[in-house]
Design an enzyme around this catalytic site. Sequence first.
Site, mmCIF file in Angstrom:
data_model
loop_
_atom_site.group_PDB
_atom_site.id
_atom_site.type_symbol
_atom_site.label_atom_id
_atom_site.label_comp_id
_atom_site.label_asym_id
_atom_site.label_seq_id
_atom_site.Cartn_x
_atom_site.Cartn_y
_atom_site.Cartn_z
ATOM 1 N N CYS A 61 4.303 -1.513 7.381
ATOM 2 C CA CYS A 61 3.051 -1.270 7.456
ATOM 3 C C CYS A 61 2.313 -0.258 7.893
ATOM 4 C CB CYS A 61 2.049 -2.455 7.389
ATOM 5 S SG CYS A 61 1.709 -3.119 8.862
ATOM 6 N N GLU A 101 -4.926 -7.124 5.702
ATOM 7 C CA GLU A 101 -4.124 -5.867 5.429
ATOM 8 C C GLU A 101 -2.629 -5.424 4.753
ATOM 9 O OE1 GLU A 101 -0.587 -4.954 7.083
ATOM 10 O OE2 GLU A 101 -1.410 -5.636 9.179
#
Length: 678
Positions: free
Chosen positions: A296, A257
């Site tokens: 994020c 990720e």
Amino acid sequence: MPEVLESYAQGSWFTPVDEGTPLADANTGETVARVSSNGPDIAGMIDHARRVGGPAVRALTFHQRANLLKEVAKHLMGHKEEFYALSHRTGATVRDSAVDIDGGFGTLFSFSSKGRRELPNSTVIPDGPLEPLGKQGTFVAQHVYTSRPGVAVQINAFNFPVWGMLEKLAPAFLAGLPSIVKPASQTAHLTVAVVKRIIESGLLPEGSLQLLVGTHKGLIDNLGPQDIVGFTGSAATGAILRNHPNVVSGGVQLNVEADSLNCSILGPDVSEKDPEFDLFVKQVVTEMTVKAGQKCTAIRRVLVPEDMTEAVTRALTERLGKVTIGAADNPEVRMGPLATTAQRDEVRKAVKALRNSAELVFGDPDRVTVVDGADAEAGAFVSPILLRAEPDAREPHEVEAFGPISTVIGYSTVAEAVESAAQGEGSLVGSLVTRDEDVAREVVLGAAPWHGRFLVLNRDDAEESTGHGSPLPVLVHGGPGRAGGGEELGGVRGVKHHMQRTAVQGTPDMLTAITGHWTTGSRRTVGEVHPFRKDLSQLRIGDTIASAERTVSRADIDHFAEFTGDTFYAHTDEEAAAANPLFGGIVAHGYLVVSLAAGLFIDPDPGPVLANFGVDGLRFLTPVKEGETIKVTLTAKQITPRTNADYGEVRWDAVVTNQEGDAVATYDVLTLVAKGEQ
């Protein structure tokens, strides 16, 4: 001198002998702790996880593992005050800390619930229906998920030192994998505190959780084809891991990720007077300022109709001007500092790059006003920054400023908005604010291939919405392309992601023995004792009742139609029913057939069977006409004791056949049954 952070390796705490490198309080610059690059024996940690932790976790059923996650969450909840105090020193406000700490605990609770409700109380997960491979039914196949004899290595980012660890730990533990947690050094002191509380609880089996503080050099070198690495961080580091020989050719599974230039789109149907306009502006500012934009999932690109850019910019500027910045432990502060001054330098560098094609409309990357006497230079404080760019600007779609930074970009058509969203080349999440269903369909279907999650927000779901930037345990978290191409969370999907799916071929009896689920075609045991008279200690997979027959009369059909009000012509109109090619005459209601079947297999007296709580997979296969006879075969298919109750669930395979032996209905009956003497 502040302590050097310890690792937990091979059953004990490891303290480095050197002084290490100082970690600074994000608010004051004072040293919080120290981190050494001289860590414990990594090869030994991996071996300990495989030899000690893995077997101990795999010996537990999914329900037992789920219950342990719940107990861990409850234990950690008792230490929230301690964790919040440490969290403030990372720059997290009360609101930010709740997202990280409470969000992490909530993830444990969620996976515990999912594990107990959706996974069997065993160590094998059947996947999908039985696949018949031969005409006689003696050769069949079943896909199954089993636990890997490996280790889950979790390399986490600095922005979520609690949630980032727990959201990886929970599905790995449920899947039967021991974990080695490698936190980012910048905020490792909070992760260490949480792990210490978990270890002291004694709840998890030894070796199922280890902690590596400092360098991860050599970590991937010692991994093999049964091991999984979960990485959250920069795309650059992700690329390095992808090119490691053990990942390229050694079979190590890597989940990444990485960077994500997420966008939020204002629909062309929204005007300044609409509630959706305020929702949009509020959401953008929230995503800019929670965790000081160090998420994020934060909104980096604000895509709005060209004729709305001025209004949106003005509204965002006004709201950003009300954001108070200061020390994270001040309850009146809306936004705290970045995690480190080095991170502040990176943000300033990124803003400079963005300004090559975007104009600054709010904030100053080099100056910030803080409240309550906080030291703007000693702490890692930065102002929220809003920029505005033309549709053809390049940098806003390429440069991620990992802080409270967003860029407003106009679009002329919905198709152009979709194209602009895709220019991020892969995002964790996107959002659209609109009430127009046609706009929603065009945007979502066009943008979905570039996003792991997509939120459609308007006045109708705003009250319950968890927001653009909130990954949820039940939904997948990850994204294609630039975002890493990985996938985490997603409830049971995240558990299966850590397991091996295998197609097992054999006889029905063999598959029943292997999976613990009765397989169609397997042996049935018809005994003198009705299966409903057996508690869980006595009931066995394959126990069966073969019922007597019952003739379905026209009076039964007429009564059922009158009593229920279901007067569909196939049950009541001779001429119309005869004309229907599927029936050729009056037929019994499907639900009448199922009701009569229940009367054939039920045992009416009080006993171990406490309740019927549902029917799964009901299919009506062959019409039953008046005068035909039916009977039912009921077989114990799956037995699932509940670990926290004095009863369990039993799934029964039900097949109703007619006088020719043809199946007229198939379904699963679900009952709650007392455990009895275990």
